[in-house]
Structure formats: structure tokens, C-alpha cells
Design an enzyme around this catalytic site. Structure first.
Site, PDB file in Angstrom:
ATOM      1  N   ASN A 384       1.254  -0.848  -0.019  1.00  0.00           N
ATOM      2  CA  ASN A 384      -0.237   0.183  -0.004  1.00  0.00           C
ATOM      3  C   ASN A 384       1.027   1.585   0.260  1.00  0.00           C
ATOM      4  O   ASN A 384       1.222   1.789  -0.228  1.00  0.00           O
ATOM      5  CB  ASN A 384      -0.194  -0.114   0.995  1.00  0.00           C
ATOM      6  CG  ASN A 384      -2.085   1.534   1.309  1.00  0.00           C
ATOM      7  OD1 ASN A 384      -1.622   2.525   0.307  1.00  0.00           O
ATOM      8  ND2 ASN A 384      -2.997   1.090   1.950  1.00  0.00           N
ATOM      9  N   ASP A 385       1.403   1.520   1.456  1.00  0.00           N
ATOM     10  CA  ASP A 385       2.717   2.415   1.016  1.00  0.00           C
ATOM     11  C   ASP A 385       3.390   2.795   0.144  1.00  0.00           C
ATOM     12  O   ASP A 385       3.418   4.048   0.275  1.00  0.00           O
ATOM     13  CB  ASP A 385       2.580   3.192   2.465  1.00  0.00           C
ATOM     14  CG  ASP A 385       1.576   3.315   3.501  1.00  0.00           C
ATOM     15  OD1 ASP A 385       0.615   3.862   3.624  1.00  0.00           O
ATOM     16  OD2 ASP A 385       1.924   2.572   4.671  1.00  0.00           O
TER      17      ASP A 385
END
Lengths: 462, 91
Positions: A384-385
Site C-alpha cells: 500500500n504505502d
């Protein structure tokens, strides 16, 4: 005579420890590294048992048996749990150093043998040992999600932490100057235990790889301090090797996130940002596994970006099946691994290796990024990040400046996600709203399984 | 002794600097096991048997260090076995 033999054994052990780390550099010599390490450790233990002052073996044998009994199951944990195991192991290391420090202090105190040097070494040993102990327990707790993974912060937190550390140090100095102030000693221990907890509480899950590396370093330094207390060179060298490796990994991790040490330790990361006035919230496009399989099949190059979500969903074996199906069709599949993917340094590489994905298919971030624009499909599984483009341009984003894998530059991006909720660091990801991104909602294992089924059903296999 | 520490740190930094990213996790579990060298100190404190307290503290420290040695080496080995370069045949 015995002393000479012991010293010789220690010397050989030290050399083997260095060789062990050297062989750990490359996968093809790494197995040798373990053998060298085991021989070195066995030598260290045997050499120590030869010491003439050792009169009682019963306790030693019992303790060795107990430790072995705990150690074997700990070595059999699933690889997703390796970060927790590592944190626990740092805790044990810190505890051992702290306990030996206490034992030596109360042995030397009545005998009047507490010199300023010895006391200073003991103070350093117990402070490092006990803060590593509780800090690592907290880190393990966060990784097991027994302790909330979100940063826990309050006003004036840094001031409280720094005061605690300063107080412990001041008491340590006073004690070293005059060892008869023995009452300070237990206070220093309590402060260190408390400091360890408070140090880790404000750190969010995304920073775990860095935290584990730092604690690794502290555990080594605690062993070094023990070496100074016992005037034992082997302890100093082996501890320093561990300290150095922790330091290097910490630096690599911090660089991979573009953050300074101080920032990791003092800047609570990942408090949910009040979504910047999202008046123009775009919607995300979604696709079914069936559509995804068609897109993948017609691609000529696919880059998979695995993240911790893949491991949580236990999807790595399905991902391997996908890799096989696509490779069979002549699609070039590679895996882009971000340095901080997973919960400890190198964690993702191990998880993929476990799924029997050949390691020459794993590409580092810096090598894959220039090639991303030529990539047909970037397939994001549980990351995600580390693929959030905000890190490149959004100065208000907490991850601004963190090097990321340029997933958005691929012609098509596909991301599997359960829901649109923010990830571990609690930050919105704009990649999901991009025009070339398709979201596939569902559990990673189920979704990848579906895609594989679609692929193998289309004349690819039987 | 400070001299020894400095030397060992430099050697450590030099040797580890080039570890491939692939092996960071096994490296850390290996150094876990190596830092359990604390067992040397624990054995000395326990074996001297000077007081009941020091013996017991030492014994707990031995148990903690042994745990690290055993699980550290075993898990490192387990992980390294998984790193394969070529397409392995499905067993």
C-alpha cells in the site's frame, strides 16, 4: 595452561564469527555462514566451561536444557511470524545482559570491588539490557497485535521520555562516582524498563523494520557492555558485530523511508490524517478476477508488487501459481520488492522464497523503477504505502519523500484490496483513484486463486 | 578493550555493508544468535556459584541466551534452505 587454551578457542571463535557474517553476504555461501556460526558458538561455550572458577555445572546444564526447549519451537514459527520471533529474541538478549549486570553488581558490592569503571560498565549494561528487553517485548506485542499497532501519543511525550533517560543516566553517573549509593541501582533498572516501553509505544507499525533493526543494535551493544564488565574480549567483539549489523540495517531502513533516526524515534508516524478537504474525491474503478486474468494474459511484462497484506492473507502460494501460469504463457513476470516491505528488513524476500519463487526474479526498487513505464501490468498484492505516488509530490503527506516503487507509471495497475480503508500506516493512497488503476476487491488469497483458475481454465493447462 | 571494540565495529561494518537485500532477514536472525554470546558471561556468573541470587540470575540468563542461539541458528538455516535460484521441480 587452561587459560591459554580458552583464549585460543576464543580467538578462533571470533575469527569464525567474522567469517560467518562475511559468508552471509551472498546466497550461495550463506549456508556455510550458519555452520561457521554454530562452530564459533560451540567453541565459545566449551571454552568458557573450561574456566577453572566454574565449579557448578548442574545449574548450567538445566538452564541450557530449558533454553533449548524454548528455542526449538521458536525456530518453527511460520515465516510471517519471523519479525515477532526476532523481537522476542532481542528481548531475551537484553534480559540476559541485564541479569548478568545485576548479578555482578551485587557480587562486587559487598566485596568492595565496585570500581568506577566497573560500575559505569554495569550501568550501561543494565540500561541497554532492560530497555531492549521491554522495548522488544512491546515491539513483539505490536507485531502480534496484542498491543495497538497505531502510534500511542500524548502531549509532552518526548519530554517525558528524554527526562526519564536523562534521570537514569544522571543516577548512573552518581552511582559510578560513589558505588556506596547502591540504592540508585534498582531505580536505574526500573527507569530503563519503563523507558523501553515508552520508547516503542509511539511508533507505528510501518516503522517496525527500523525499530527491529535498532533494537538488534541495542542487544549487541548490551553484550558489548557485558564484555567490559567481565573483561571478556570475545563478548566485546561478537557484541560489536551484532551492534554493527543492527546499525547498518537501521540506516538502510531509514534511507528506504527517507527518514532520520530521530524522526523514527520521536515522530509518531501514521496518525490518521484528516483527509485533505477531499471535495473532488474521485471514485476508483473496479474489475472482476475474470477481467484481471484477461488483462494479465495479454500482457508481455508483469511486475508484481507484494506487500505484507499478501502474507497476512497467506496468498504467497497462490501468487506463485499465478507466476507459473503467466510464465508458461511467455509473460515476463518479476517481483518488485521494496526494502521495507513486510515487518522487518528483508521479510518479503523470505516470504517469496518460502513460496518457491526463484530469487533471481526478485528485483530491488532502484532497479525496477526505470523500467516501470515499459511494464504492461503492475499487479499490487497487499502493498500500500510503498506504491503511493503521494510520496513523490504531496508535501503534506506523512510519507512525502519516501522512495516508492513507481507502480503508477505502468500502463495498467491492478491492486487487490479488501476495502478502500487506508493501510497499516493509515494514509490514503491516491494510486487507487488513478485513471489507469483497476481495483479488485476481495481477499488476496481468494482473488489470486480466482485469477489463476481463470488462466488455467483457458487451455493453458489440462 | 576500547581498542578491541573499535576494531570489531569497523570489521563488522565492513563485512556487513555488502550483504544483499535478499538476505537481510537471515542476517538478522544470524546476528541474533551471535549476540547470544552473552551466554559466555551468563555461564561464568552461574558457574562461579558465589551466591544463590547470582547463580539463579545467571541461570535465567543462560536459558534466555540458549533460546536465542538455538532458535537463531535453526531459523536462519530454515530460511536459507528456501532461497532457490532455478525453477525447482514440484515435490
Amino acid at each position: 595452561m587452561i587459560e591459554t587454551i580458552t583464549q585460543l578457542i576464543y580467538l578462533v571463535s571470533t575469527g569464525l564469527f567474522v567469517l560467518s557474517l562475511k559468508w552471509m553476504n551472498k546466497p550461495d555461501t550463506a549456508r556455510r555462514a550458519v555452520v561457521a556460526g554454530v562452530i564459533a558458538m560451540a567453541g565459545a561455550i566449551i571454552g568458557t566451561l573450561l574456566h577453572p572458577e566454574i565449579v557448578n555445572y548442574l545449574w548450567i546444564v538445566v538452564a541450557l536444557a530449558v533454553g533449548t526447549g524454548i528455542g526449538i519451537p521458536l525456530a518453527r514459527v511460520p515465516l510471517t511470524a519471523v519479525p515477532q520471533r526476532t523481537a522476542l529474541s532481542h528481548a531475551f538478549g537484553g534480559l540476559a545482559a541485564g541479569l548478568v549486570g545485576i548479578a555482578k553488581f551485587y557480587l562486587w558490592l559487598p566485596a568492595g570491588e565496585l570500581t568506577t569503571f566497573r560500575t559505569s560498565a554495569i550501568v550501561v549494561e543494565v540500561i541497554l539490557g532492560f530497555l531492549t528487553f521491554t522495548g522488544s517485548l512491546m515491539a513483539a506485542g505490536k507485531l502480534m497485535e496484542i498491543v495497538p499497532t497505531r502510534p500511542i501519543t500524548y502531549r509532552g511525550q518526548n519530554l517525558v521520555n528524554l527526562s526519564l533517560a536523562a534521570l537514569a543516566l544522571v543516577l548512573g553517573v552518581l552511582l559510578a562516582l560513589d558505588p556506596s549509593r547502591a540504592a540508585f541501582f534498582p531505580i536505574i533498572i526500573v527507569l530503563s524498563l519503563l523507558f523501553g516501553v515508552l520508547l516503542i509505544i509511539p511508533i507505528g507499525g510501518a516503522d517496525m523494520p527500523t525499530v527491529i533493526s535498532i533494537l538488534n543494535s541495542y542487544a549487541g551493544l548490551a553484550a558489548v557492555a557485558m564484555g567490559f564488565v567481565l573483561e571478556n574480549k570475545l563478548l566485546i567483539t561478537a557484541g560489536a558485530l551484532d551492534g554493527a549489523s543492527g546499525l547498518i540495517l537501521s540506516i538502510i531502513m531509514c534511507r528506504a523511508m527517507n527518514r532520520s533516526f530521530a524522526n523514527v524515534l520521536f515522530g509518531a508516524f501514521g496518525q490518521i490524517q484528516a483527509a485533505a478537504a477531499g471535495g473532488e474525491r474521485k471514485t476508483a474503478k473496479s474489475a472482476s478476477p475474470e477481467e484481471a486474468s484477461q488483462i494479465l494474459e495479454s500482457a508481455s511484462s508483469v511486475v508484481v508488487v507484494p506487500g505484507y497484506g499478501m502474507a497476512v492473507a497467506q496468498a504467497q502460494h497462490r501468487v506463485r501459481d499465478l507466476y507459473e501460469q503467466l510464465t508458461k504463457r511467455g509473460v515476463d513476470v518479476r517481483f518488485a520488492v521494496h526494502p521495507v516491505a513486510g515487518r522487518m528488513p528483508g521479510h518479503m524476500n523470505v516470504l517469496l522464497a518460502e513460496a518457491e519463487i526463484p530469487y533471481d526474479k526478485l528485483v530491488e526498487m532502484d532497479d525496477i523503477n526505470p523500467e516501470m513505464p515499459q511494464c504492461d501490468v503492475c499487479f499490487v498484492v497487499g502493498a500500500n504505502d510503498v506504491v503511493n505516488p503521494a510520496a513523490r509530490h504531496d508535501k503534506s503527506s506523512p510519507i512525502f519523500g519516501m522512495p516508492i516503487i513507481d507502480a503508477d507509471k505502468a500502463k495498467t495497475v491492478m491492486a487487490i484490496k479488501r476495502t478502500m480503508n487506508p493501510g497499516f500506516a493509515g494514509i490514503e493512497n491516491e494510486l487507487y483513484f488513478a485513471d489507469n488503476t483497476l481495483m479488485i476487491f476481495g481477499d488476496a488469497k481468494a482473488v489470486v486463486g480466482e485469477i489463476v483458475k481463470e488462466l488455467s481454465g483457458q487451455g493453458g493447462g489440462h | 578493550m576500547l581498542f578491541v571494540l573499535m576494531l570489531a565495529t569497523f570489521i563488522g561494518l565492513e563485512v556487513i555493508r555488502n550483504v544483499s537485500r535478499l538476505l537481510h532477514t537471515p542476517l538478522m536472525s544470524l546476528t541474533n544468535a551471535i549476540s547470544a554470546i552473552a551466554i559466555v558471561g551468563s555461564i561464568i556468573v552461574t558457574g562461579e556459584e558465589l551466591t544463590k541470587t547470582s547463580t539463579i540470575l545467571g541461570a535465567v540468563a543462560i536459558a534466555a541466551s540458549t533460546t536465542n542461539i538455538v532458535s537463531g541458528f535453526l531459523i536462519t538455516n530454515r530460511m536459507l534452505k528456501m532461497f532457490k535460484k532455478k525453477e525447482p521441480g514440484r515435490s
